[in-house]
Design a protein around this motif. Structure first.
Motif, PDB file in Angstrom:
ATOM      1  N   SER A 335     -24.993 -18.934 -26.340  1.00 38.34           N
ATOM      2  CA  SER A 335     -26.344 -19.507 -26.273  1.00 38.34           C
ATOM      3  C   SER A 335     -26.367 -20.781 -27.109  1.00 38.34           C
ATOM      4  O   SER A 335     -25.748 -20.851 -28.187  1.00 38.34           O
ATOM      5  CB  SER A 335     -27.393 -18.526 -26.785  1.00 38.34           C
ATOM      6  N   SER A 336     -27.081 -21.769 -26.608  1.00 39.53           N
ATOM      7  CA  SER A 336     -27.202 -23.033 -27.356  1.00 39.53           C
ATOM      8  C   SER A 336     -28.399 -23.036 -28.295  1.00 39.53           C
ATOM      9  O   SER A 336     -28.536 -23.943 -29.132  1.00 39.53           O
ATOM     10  CB  SER A 336     -27.327 -24.216 -26.375  1.00 39.53           C
ATOM     11  N   THR A 337     -29.301 -22.021 -28.200  1.00 36.39           N
ATOM     12  CA  THR A 337     -30.535 -22.036 -28.995  1.00 36.39           C
ATOM     13  C   THR A 337     -30.741 -20.776 -29.822  1.00 36.39           C
ATOM     14  O   THR A 337     -31.616 -20.768 -30.702  1.00 36.39           O
ATOM     15  CB  THR A 337     -31.747 -22.214 -28.075  1.00 36.39           C
ATOM     16  N   ARG A 338     -29.993 -19.712 -29.564  1.00 33.59           N
ATOM     17  CA  ARG A 338     -30.283 -18.453 -30.248  1.00 33.59           C
ATOM     18  C   ARG A 338     -29.031 -17.929 -30.946  1.00 33.59           C
ATOM     19  O   ARG A 338     -27.902 -18.297 -30.607  1.00 33.59           O
ATOM     20  CB  ARG A 338     -30.795 -17.426 -29.231  1.00 33.59           C
ATOM     21  N   TYR A 339     -29.269 -17.063 -31.933  1.00 29.69           N
ATOM     22  CA  TYR A 339     -28.166 -16.401 -32.616  1.00 29.69           C
ATOM     23  C   TYR A 339     -27.569 -15.354 -31.687  1.00 29.69           C
ATOM     24  O   TYR A 339     -28.284 -14.677 -30.937  1.00 29.69           O
ATOM     25  CB  TYR A 339     -28.647 -15.739 -33.918  1.00 29.69           C
ATOM     26  N   THR A 340     -26.250 -15.196 -31.790  1.00 33.72           N
ATOM     27  CA  THR A 340     -25.555 -14.239 -30.914  1.00 33.72           C
ATOM     28  C   THR A 340     -24.477 -13.499 -31.698  1.00 33.72           C
ATOM     29  O   THR A 340     -24.105 -13.907 -32.811  1.00 33.72           O
ATOM     30  CB  THR A 340     -24.901 -14.947 -29.718  1.00 33.72           C
ATOM     31  N   ASN A 405     -20.726 -12.881 -35.750  1.00 36.95           N
ATOM     32  CA  ASN A 405     -22.040 -13.460 -35.466  1.00 36.95           C
ATOM     33  C   ASN A 405     -21.916 -14.970 -35.341  1.00 36.95           C
ATOM     34  O   ASN A 405     -21.231 -15.610 -36.150  1.00 36.95           O
ATOM     35  CB  ASN A 405     -23.038 -13.119 -36.562  1.00 36.95           C
ATOM     36  N   LEU A 406     -22.594 -15.533 -34.345  1.00 36.74           N
ATOM     37  CA  LEU A 406     -22.510 -16.967 -34.088  1.00 36.74           C
ATOM     38  C   LEU A 406     -23.887 -17.611 -34.255  1.00 36.74           C
ATOM     39  O   LEU A 406     -24.885 -17.086 -33.724  1.00 36.74           O
ATOM     40  CB  LEU A 406     -22.000 -17.259 -32.678  1.00 36.74           C
ATOM     41  N   PRO A 407     -23.979 -18.741 -34.972  1.00 34.53           N
ATOM     42  CA  PRO A 407     -25.237 -19.496 -35.023  1.00 34.53           C
ATOM     43  C   PRO A 407     -25.529 -20.094 -33.656  1.00 34.53           C
ATOM     44  O   PRO A 407     -24.654 -20.182 -32.784  1.00 34.53           O
ATOM     45  CB  PRO A 407     -24.954 -20.583 -36.062  1.00 34.53           C
ATOM     46  N   PRO A 408     -26.765 -20.573 -33.401  1.00 30.80           N
ATOM     47  CA  PRO A 408     -27.098 -21.194 -32.111  1.00 30.80           C
ATOM     48  C   PRO A 408     -26.162 -22.353 -31.795  1.00 30.80           C
ATOM     49  O   PRO A 408     -25.874 -23.188 -32.656  1.00 30.80           O
ATOM     50  CB  PRO A 408     -28.543 -21.679 -32.306  1.00 30.80           C
ATOM     51  N   GLY A 409     -25.652 -22.392 -30.535  1.00 31.96           N
ATOM     52  CA  GLY A 409     -24.817 -23.490 -30.099  1.00 31.96           C
ATOM     53  C   GLY A 409     -23.348 -23.358 -30.422  1.00 31.96           C
ATOM     54  O   GLY A 409     -22.549 -24.220 -30.014  1.00 31.96           O
ATOM     55  N   TYR A 410     -22.912 -22.311 -31.151  1.00 31.55           N
ATOM     56  CA  TYR A 410     -21.512 -22.175 -31.532  1.00 31.55           C
ATOM     57  C   TYR A 410     -20.669 -21.610 -30.377  1.00 31.55           C
ATOM     58  O   TYR A 410     -21.185 -20.937 -29.491  1.00 31.55           O
ATOM     59  CB  TYR A 410     -21.391 -21.286 -32.772  1.00 31.55           C
ATOM     60  N   TYR A 411     -19.354 -21.894 -30.423  1.00 35.52           N
ATOM     61  CA  TYR A 411     -18.380 -21.427 -29.432  1.00 35.52           C
ATOM     62  C   TYR A 411     -17.444 -20.412 -30.098  1.00 35.52           C
ATOM     63  O   TYR A 411     -17.279 -20.404 -31.321  1.00 35.52           O
ATOM     64  CB  TYR A 411     -17.549 -22.585 -28.895  1.00 35.52           C
ATOM     65  N   TRP A 412     -16.848 -19.536 -29.221  1.00 39.17           N
ATOM     66  CA  TRP A 412     -15.844 -18.601 -29.726  1.00 39.17           C
ATOM     67  C   TRP A 412     -14.636 -18.655 -28.809  1.00 39.17           C
ATOM     68  O   TRP A 412     -14.707 -19.065 -27.652  1.00 39.17           O
ATOM     69  CB  TRP A 412     -16.386 -17.175 -29.789  1.00 39.17           C
ATOM     70  N   ARG A 413     -13.454 -18.198 -29.333  1.00 36.62           N
ATOM     71  CA  ARG A 413     -12.239 -18.096 -28.529  1.00 36.62           C
ATOM     72  C   ARG A 413     -11.294 -17.102 -29.185  1.00 36.62           C
ATOM     73  O   ARG A 413     -11.420 -16.814 -30.385  1.00 36.62           O
ATOM     74  CB  ARG A 413     -11.545 -19.445 -28.408  1.00 36.62           C
ATOM     75  N   ILE A 414     -10.312 -16.606 -28.358  1.00 32.09           N
ATOM     76  CA  ILE A 414      -9.220 -15.787 -28.897  1.00 32.09           C
ATOM     77  C   ILE A 414      -7.954 -16.617 -28.761  1.00 32.09           C
ATOM     78  O   ILE A 414      -7.510 -16.898 -27.643  1.00 32.09           O
ATOM     79  CB  ILE A 414      -9.082 -14.449 -28.150  1.00 32.09           C
ATOM     80  N   ARG A 415      -7.424 -17.014 -29.877  1.00 30.11           N
ATOM     81  CA  ARG A 415      -6.208 -17.832 -29.869  1.00 30.11           C
ATOM     82  C   ARG A 415      -5.010 -16.923 -30.077  1.00 30.11           C
ATOM     83  O   ARG A 415      -5.021 -16.041 -30.954  1.00 30.11           O
ATOM     84  CB  ARG A 415      -6.270 -18.872 -30.984  1.00 30.11           C
ATOM     85  N   THR A 416      -3.939 -17.129 -29.238  1.00 27.16           N
ATOM     86  CA  THR A 416      -2.721 -16.328 -29.376  1.00 27.16           C
ATOM     87  C   THR A 416      -1.695 -17.096 -30.183  1.00 27.16           C
ATOM     88  O   THR A 416      -1.635 -18.328 -30.154  1.00 27.16           O
ATOM     89  CB  THR A 416      -2.142 -16.010 -27.990  1.00 27.16           C
ATOM     90  N   ASN A 431     -18.353  -7.392 -25.380  1.00 29.24           N
ATOM     91  CA  ASN A 431     -19.769  -7.584 -25.053  1.00 29.24           C
ATOM     92  C   ASN A 431     -20.343  -8.740 -25.870  1.00 29.24           C
ATOM     93  O   ASN A 431     -19.802  -9.124 -26.917  1.00 29.24           O
ATOM     94  CB  ASN A 431     -20.556  -6.300 -25.301  1.00 29.24           C
ATOM     95  N   GLU A 432     -21.449  -9.276 -25.353  1.00 26.80           N
ATOM     96  CA  GLU A 432     -22.180 -10.353 -26.001  1.00 26.80           C
ATOM     97  C   GLU A 432     -23.622  -9.917 -26.222  1.00 26.80           C
ATOM     98  O   GLU A 432     -24.226  -9.329 -25.311  1.00 26.80           O
ATOM     99  CB  GLU A 432     -22.131 -11.629 -25.151  1.00 26.80           C
ATOM    100  N   THR A 433     -24.203 -10.228 -27.402  1.00 23.90           N
ATOM    101  CA  THR A 433     -25.584  -9.865 -27.708  1.00 23.90           C
ATOM    102  C   THR A 433     -26.333 -11.106 -28.155  1.00 23.90           C
ATOM    103  O   THR A 433     -25.857 -11.872 -29.023  1.00 23.90           O
ATOM    104  CB  THR A 433     -25.650  -8.808 -28.830  1.00 23.90           C
ATOM    105  N   THR A 434     -27.529 -11.341 -27.585  1.00 23.39           N
ATOM    106  CA  THR A 434     -28.382 -12.485 -27.923  1.00 23.39           C
ATOM    107  C   THR A 434     -29.614 -11.999 -28.666  1.00 23.39           C
ATOM    108  O   THR A 434     -30.242 -11.022 -28.265  1.00 23.39           O
ATOM    109  CB  THR A 434     -28.802 -13.223 -26.645  1.00 23.39           C
ATOM    110  N   TYR A 435     -30.006 -12.732 -29.752  1.00 24.78           N
ATOM    111  CA  TYR A 435     -31.157 -12.324 -30.565  1.00 24.78           C
ATOM    112  C   TYR A 435     -32.353 -13.229 -30.292  1.00 24.78           C
ATOM    113  O   TYR A 435     -32.184 -14.405 -29.944  1.00 24.78           O
ATOM    114  CB  TYR A 435     -30.795 -12.373 -32.049  1.00 24.78           C
TER     115      TYR A 435
END
Length: 435
Positions: A335-340, A405-416, A431-435
């Protein structure tokens, strides 16, 4: 006798100054007294009003050259001048010159040419016969067998033994004294040197007037209270007055009288009902609503400047991520606007064979822009290394949950990361959860 001699000396000096004589003129330059001044009267007096300094004058030969001719040159000017012979003549002084038959001789100074000082008298040499001149008085100038002698006072001789000093050992001086003056009060007589020293020290502290005030107490004399600046004493004499900061009594102001006709409340933040009241009734004040109904909320909240909740977001349900639905080493934004919150389960499989072993890591990272500034969060690692015999292979599989937990607008990845060989990485889901 001393007074008589002094008067005689003063008289002779004043007599010489008072003689009319002959007044010459100021000499602007050194030289001889001019021809017009060569006619000297025997035993005469010449006055020179000298005003030009550093002048030296000489005396010319007299027209009558017989011995025992003399005259006096007086300086009636404002600066000294020098006679040759004779020496320096200061203002108000004079030198008597005597003609010896061939030259002028200054009388009274012994041919030394020095100036005179002290009291001089006109007298023959050393009290004997001879040509008189100005000179100092000597003991031979006093007639009598002994000249000037030490006086022996018969009166002092007879009483000198009765005089004493404090250092004499015979104790004839005043050794003690007791004051018995009835006019001096006893408390004054009792003052000691220590008392005086203490009083002087206290006086040196300066004026302490107005620096101290009572802290507490009560009194019924208003005049006494007024005399205490800044007093904290309460006055109990009159109920309609109080003590001011300067100690004076101040009357309480009169309370104005009147009738209340209405009572009301106004507010921009409250909902008011029943206002104003003119006779009787009640006023109700309620908080205004802000568009948020009552309930339990999770997520993002907005609060106004008065501390009221004006907006919120509800927490969304968790969204499942299927196995193999996400690629390794690729950035994803929830999400670009919400915590996830992101929760994933990767697996790392490592095989040990005759050719060698394998080892690797699956690392969860987050980034603000999805390309740089990646931040490590957690990891799953697996390793299978060592030595095998012919015809035997082994495999080591490791996995686990990675959550962040990710702040609004943050990206995640799994690096090998392949530590040894080329292990196999598998995305098992999440799973992904939006607040």
């Amino acid at each position: 006798m001393k007074y008589i001699l002094s008067v005689l000396i003063l008289f002779l000096s004043l007599t010489l100054l008072a003689q009319p004589g002959r007044l010459l003129h100021n000499y602007p330059s050194s030289g001889s007294i001019g021809l017009q001044d060569t006619t000297y009267a025997i035993n005469g007096l010449l006055k020179i009003p000298q005003t030009t300094a550093n002048i030296t004058l000489t005396v010319t030969t007299p027209m009558i050259t017989g011995e025992d001719q003399d005259f006096v040159i007086m300086n009636v000017g404002s600066v000294p001048f020098t006679m040759n012979p004779g020496g320096v003549i200061s203002p108000g002084e004079g030198i008597r010159f005597r003609w010896s038959g061939s030259n002028w001789i200054p009388a009274g100074i012994g041919n030394t040419g020095t100036s005179r000082s002290g009291n001089l008298v006109m007298a023959s040499p050393n009290g004997s016969s001879g040509y008189p001149s100005f000179r100092a008085l000597t003991s031979n100038d006093i007639s009598g067998a002994g000249g000037i002698t030490t006086e022996v006072d018969p009166v002092w001789t007879s009483v000198s033994s009765t005089y004493y000093t404090k250092t004499q050992a015979d104790g004839r001086y005043l050794q003690s004294f007791t004051e018995t003056d009835p006019n001096v009060p006893s408390n004054v007589k009792a003052i000691t040197g220590t008392n005086i020293t203490n009083w002087n020290s206290a006086f040196g502290w300066g004026n302490h007037s107005g620096l101290y005030a009572l802290l507490a107490g009560s009194y019924t004399n208003p005049a006494w209270l007024i005399s205490i600046p800044n007093s904290k004493v309460t006055y109990t004499g009159l109920n309609s007055q109080y003590v001011g900061g300067d100690g004076s009594l101040i009357t309480f102001p009169s309370i104005p009288t009147g009738t209340v006709t209405s009572l009301g409340i106004s507010s921009t933040d409250l909902s008011i009902s029943g206002s104003p009241i003119t006779t009787s009734g009640s006023i109700t004040a309620n908080l205004t609503t802000t568009g948020i109904s009552s309930g339990t909320y999770f997520g993002t909240f907005t609060v106004d400047t008065k501390g009221r909740l004006t907006a919120s977001t509800t927490m969304g349900a968790a969204t499942a991520i299927a196995s193999g639905a996400r690629n390794f080493n690729q950035a994803y934004q929830i999400s670009s606007t919400r915590y996830t919150t992101i929760s994933v389960s990767p697996q790392v499989s490592c095989t040990l064979s005759l050719t060698g072993g394998q080892a690797g890591e699956a690392i969860l990272e987050i980034s603000a822009n999805g390309s740089t500034g990646w931040i490590f969060c957690s990891q799953v690692a697996s390793s299978s290394t060592g030595t095998l015999t012919i015809g035997l292979n082994t495999a080591q599989i490791s996995g686990g949950e990675l959550r962040q937990n990710l702040p609004p607008g943050y990206y995640w990845r799994i690096r090998t990361n392949n530590t040894t060989g080329t292990p196999t990485f598998t995305f098992s889901g999440g799973n992904e959860t939006t607040y």
